[in-house]
Enzyme design. Sequence first.
Site, PDB file in Angstrom:
ATOM      1  N   ALA A 269       0.840  -1.189   0.000  1.00  0.00           N
ATOM      2  CA  ALA A 269       0.000   0.000   0.000  1.00  0.00           C
ATOM      3  C   ALA A 269       0.880   1.245   0.000  1.00  0.00           C
ATOM      4  O   ALA A 269       2.079   1.151   0.254  1.00  0.00           O
ATOM      5  CB  ALA A 269      -0.902   0.025   1.235  1.00  0.00           C
ATOM      6  N   GLU A 271       1.073   5.627   0.937  1.00  0.00           N
ATOM      7  CA  GLU A 271       0.535   6.664   1.810  1.00  0.00           C
ATOM      8  C   GLU A 271       0.289   8.014   1.152  1.00  0.00           C
ATOM      9  O   GLU A 271       0.297   9.045   1.843  1.00  0.00           O
ATOM     10  CB  GLU A 271       1.520   6.867   2.969  1.00  0.00           C
ATOM     11  CG  GLU A 271       2.867   7.544   2.592  1.00  0.00           C
ATOM     12  CD  GLU A 271       4.012   6.588   2.304  1.00  0.00           C
ATOM     13  OE1 GLU A 271       3.727   5.437   1.898  1.00  0.00           O
ATOM     14  OE2 GLU A 271       5.179   6.986   2.461  1.00  0.00           O
ATOM     15  N   ASN A 272       0.025   8.082  -0.163  1.00  0.00           N
ATOM     16  CA  ASN A 272      -0.237   9.368  -0.826  1.00  0.00           C
ATOM     17  C   ASN A 272      -1.119  10.264   0.039  1.00  0.00           C
ATOM     18  O   ASN A 272      -2.106   9.806   0.597  1.00  0.00           O
ATOM     19  CB  ASN A 272      -0.948   9.121  -2.158  1.00  0.00           C
ATOM     20  CG  ASN A 272      -0.363   7.964  -2.923  1.00  0.00           C
ATOM     21  OD1 ASN A 272       0.781   8.013  -3.322  1.00  0.00           O
ATOM     22  ND2 ASN A 272      -1.140   6.900  -3.078  1.00  0.00           N
ATOM     23  N   HIS A 304      -0.543   1.684   9.233  1.00  0.00           N
ATOM     24  CA  HIS A 304       0.785   2.104   8.764  1.00  0.00           C
ATOM     25  C   HIS A 304       0.667   3.278   7.793  1.00  0.00           C
ATOM     26  O   HIS A 304       1.317   4.311   7.971  1.00  0.00           O
ATOM     27  CB  HIS A 304       1.478   0.913   8.103  1.00  0.00           C
ATOM     28  CG  HIS A 304       2.817   1.221   7.534  1.00  0.00           C
ATOM     29  ND1 HIS A 304       3.993   0.982   8.217  1.00  0.00           N
ATOM     30  CD2 HIS A 304       3.190   1.767   6.349  1.00  0.00           C
ATOM     31  CE1 HIS A 304       5.010   1.364   7.474  1.00  0.00           C
ATOM     32  NE2 HIS A 304       4.558   1.839   6.330  1.00  0.00           N
ATOM     33  N   GLU A 305      -0.169   3.123   6.784  1.00  0.00           N
ATOM     34  CA  GLU A 305      -0.272   4.187   5.768  1.00  0.00           C
ATOM     35  C   GLU A 305      -0.899   5.442   6.378  1.00  0.00           C
ATOM     36  O   GLU A 305      -0.480   6.555   6.068  1.00  0.00           O
ATOM     37  CB  GLU A 305      -1.061   3.713   4.545  1.00  0.00           C
ATOM     38  CG  GLU A 305      -0.559   2.418   3.896  1.00  0.00           C
ATOM     39  CD  GLU A 305       0.933   2.380   3.604  1.00  0.00           C
ATOM     40  OE1 GLU A 305       1.567   3.439   3.490  1.00  0.00           O
ATOM     41  OE2 GLU A 305       1.480   1.253   3.508  1.00  0.00           O
TER      42      GLU A 305
HETATM   43  N1  BES Z   1       5.741   3.842   1.305  1.00  0.00           N
HETATM   44  C1  BES Z   1       5.475   2.451   1.279  1.00  0.00           C
HETATM   45  C2  BES Z   1       5.071   1.951  -0.074  1.00  0.00           C
HETATM   46  C3  BES Z   1       6.224   1.790  -1.032  1.00  0.00           C
HETATM   47  C4  BES Z   1       7.083   0.755  -0.882  1.00  0.00           C
HETATM   48  C5  BES Z   1       6.408   2.643  -2.071  1.00  0.00           C
HETATM   49  C6  BES Z   1       8.136   0.598  -1.780  1.00  0.00           C
HETATM   50  C7  BES Z   1       7.444   2.495  -2.951  1.00  0.00           C
HETATM   51  C8  BES Z   1       8.309   1.454  -2.811  1.00  0.00           C
HETATM   52  C9  BES Z   1       4.367   2.080   2.248  1.00  0.00           C
HETATM   53  O1  BES Z   1       4.200   2.941   3.308  1.00  0.00           O
HETATM   54  C10 BES Z   1       4.778   0.766   2.848  1.00  0.00           C
HETATM   55  O2  BES Z   1       5.716   0.745   3.579  1.00  0.00           O
HETATM   56  N2  BES Z   1       4.072  -0.307   2.514  1.00  0.00           N
HETATM   57  C11 BES Z   1       4.412  -1.633   2.925  1.00  0.00           C
HETATM   58  C12 BES Z   1       3.452  -2.168   3.930  1.00  0.00           C
HETATM   59  C13 BES Z   1       3.754  -1.705   5.313  1.00  0.00           C
HETATM   60  C14 BES Z   1       2.701  -2.133   6.298  1.00  0.00           C
HETATM   61  C15 BES Z   1       5.085  -2.169   5.827  1.00  0.00           C
HETATM   62  C16 BES Z   1       4.374  -2.479   1.686  1.00  0.00           C
HETATM   63  O3  BES Z   1       3.856  -2.007   0.667  1.00  0.00           O
HETATM   64  O4  BES Z   1       4.865  -3.584   1.723  1.00  0.00           O
HETATM   65 ZN    ZN Z   2       5.565   2.764   4.853  1.00  0.00          ZN
END
Ligand code: BES
Ligand code: ZN
Length: 881
Positions: A269, A271-272, A304-305
Amino acid sequence: MRSEDTPLIRLEDYRPSDWLIDTVDLDIALHPTKTRVRALLGMRPNPAGQPGAPLVLDGDELSLGALRLDGLLIDESAYSATPQKLTLHAPPARRFTLMIDTEIDPSANTKLMGLYRSSRVYCTQCEADGFRRISYFLDRPDVMSVYTVRLEAAKLAAPVLLSNGNLVAAGEVPGGERHFTVWHDPHPKPAYLFALVGGALDHVRQNYVTADGRSVELAVYVEPGKAGRAGWAMDCLVRCMRWDERVFGRNYDLDVFNVVAVSDFNMGAMENKGLNIFNDKYVLADPQTATDGDYASIEAIIAHEYFHNWTGNRITCRDWFQLCLKEGLTVFRDQEFSADERSRPVKRIADVRTLRTTQFSEDAGPLAHPVRPRAYKEINNFYTPTVYEKGAEVIRMLKLLIGDGAFRAGMDLYFQRCDGTAATIEDFLACFAETSGRDLAQFALWYEQSGTPTIVASGRHDAAARTYTLDLAQTTAPTPGQPDKRPVVLPVALGLVGTGGDLPLRTASPAYAGDGVIVLDQPSLSVTFSDVAEPPIPSLLRGFSAPVRLELDLADGDLLRLFAADSDPFNRWQALQTVASRALVAAGRDATKHNALVATAGELAGALGDFLRVQAPADPAFAAQVLRLPGQADIAREIGAHVDPDAIHAAHRGLSVEIGLQLGAHLLVLRDILNTQARYSPDAASAGRRALRNEALGLIALSAPDAGAGLAAAQFSSADNLTDRLAALAAMTLVPGDAREDLIARFAQTYAAEPLVLDKWLMAQALIPEAGTLDRVKALMQHPAFSLTNPNRVRSLIGGFAANLTQFNRADGEGYAFVADIVIALDRTNPQVASRLLGSFKSWRMLEPGRKVLAEAKLAMVAQTPNLSRDVADIAERTLA
Ligand code: BES
Ligand code: ZN
């Protein structure tokens, strides 16, 4: 592009941007193949940059239409444009506007970065550097702008048009077929937080009033017909918003908060700002299509987001080296939220399991890197367990070291001081140094030094002097690029367990920080406790107070006593894990040690029998964790060299079978006791009962296959929820035969219309530890439920297979060949998913020589493939280095 040609980006080379973009006005006319993007950028020279520097904007596969400066078309000699770059040779040394027209094809975007279509829905993913696939831009997180976005699309195809911030206008476009919306986000943000969504979507909505009185419209958007599965995500959202107000004093800051679920998404996911976009796997839930584990993941990821709104968005990262500033901290926050919503000890155990299997293995192999890396070729390869999970552990240690009060005050100071900025780890730590009055210079080493430290501990009781002396020493093995390691700051939470429980800790040692914590910040130290009348059993690293390996030479008997009597639930769990792990390591190294396994099984079953009868029914979630042996990958890592996956698997299975045989009737009784549940509810207590019941089922299936098969089939038929059905399938996958194949077929029929459920079905089959699995997986690639273009399908079937210790590591090398071929094929369409899959090879160096040679050959084949993406080339090279 070959990786040798790609520049290494270094932290030490950071320079502020020469130009800033204060405002961004986007006008986007959505079309499946010809989307027109007009960006109006309000530019000015950065006072902190080089005066008179050219303006170099990032692009990626872009083609430039018109270009205007202050409204006037620019002469072609004044700029140059390539798909990767737009350079204005001599921009005016003042404020000006730049209007850039580009045209993009969302349907052709298989990388799922930038603007793409996911089953008819237009959506974006811009982190880390996807915005440059939409328009030329200063695509770096320290350039922050206020966005106004006008979206236009066909009304029928995209009745819903969303972007960041608040909706300020909407209407029809003359002609009647198209409509538009205008969104304004008053909070300056980096381009990676930009998002848009367009499509036919259903939604659920709810009003929320923040603690500081703002009325917020919350909405969760899903594919048409799936609104009935959006309720849990909404419930989680409301709970995590309240939690952030209560625990961190953070209120939401816009009038709307939208969550959108899409079915093609590279990550979990994103977080836009005000418009979180999710992999639908982490939004959609009902009892028939989501497991207890899914409910828990949705809770964690929604939180998280959402939590990123403050730790990530309001305060963002100066550069991508600071990624852990937002990710490690936000993982810590979501872990704390889940701990408060559920059982804290059980959450800690689950998190430590994840840390060990994902992060410790990364830190032990060729891809080891510090929590704050110093250099990268491809930033997308640094969204790692080290940045995330170890990054969260560092925050947890900081809190333990400085105390809850100074930690909360430090967070408050950070939010106050750094709000609206793009910050660094130094900015962050300075806040805690200030509120705690501590020098955090040595603590900061946690961000710089890679590798998992080992603590070697031993204790001596002096009966005459009534003292107990604990000797602690730390070492960290060399990791790539870091041959010499320094001692880090290690908070060691401990207790001394006597016959009547915890002994009072009395010591004059300066290393004792009070509250049951010793701080080990030197290579070694000794701490002597006084008034210790009896020889105690040391309970070290309570709550897993530091992310380290612990070597403590306790006899099995002492560990079993800790399991029975330790006041720290984490260490009760750890004690049995240690007993099991030692036996598995011994038998995994040397199959002739198999007899010792039987003895260990006896000890474990002895301890578990009483526990299951007396204590387990009161805390089933904890008991389920106790019943689950350490993972096979963890045993492999402990063995460390000349690893034979088949021997580990045989030991693991052997121990499980023995325990199952010895517990026999206990397991059946336990299943009956826990079977009093009425209708399905996803709450933690009910989920815990199911978890324990299903752990028991797994042991029964292994130790008494016929009885297990009968129970599993019956459970599949009678279950009113996916958790129990899937557990039945998983148990049966361990028992070869027609009954298994029947259940696999029934499962597919039952869930033929549910891609997310079939993902689990694909994965369960990919994990079967038998020689036939590779052929089965190859056949499943032809199944209508599979698709190489959908990341969830690939992760389930191919990722599942790559996590199958014995079958990925087949002695004939066919597992490596299969995964390597898929990596190469997938790289042409989706490099990010391909490079993550290639990460499965990361532990190849610890294998026994035969497999090692075969794995290396396949890695080399990948590395030598022409036209590799930067993503895959980078992983291949570092894994081989
Ligand atoms: N900011 C990330 C999404 C992301 C990950 C964007 C890699 C670009 C590259 C988001 O906040 C995130 O960390 N998502 C995790 C899930 C989270 C609960 C650890 C994910 O997508 O695995
Ligand atoms: Zn994150």
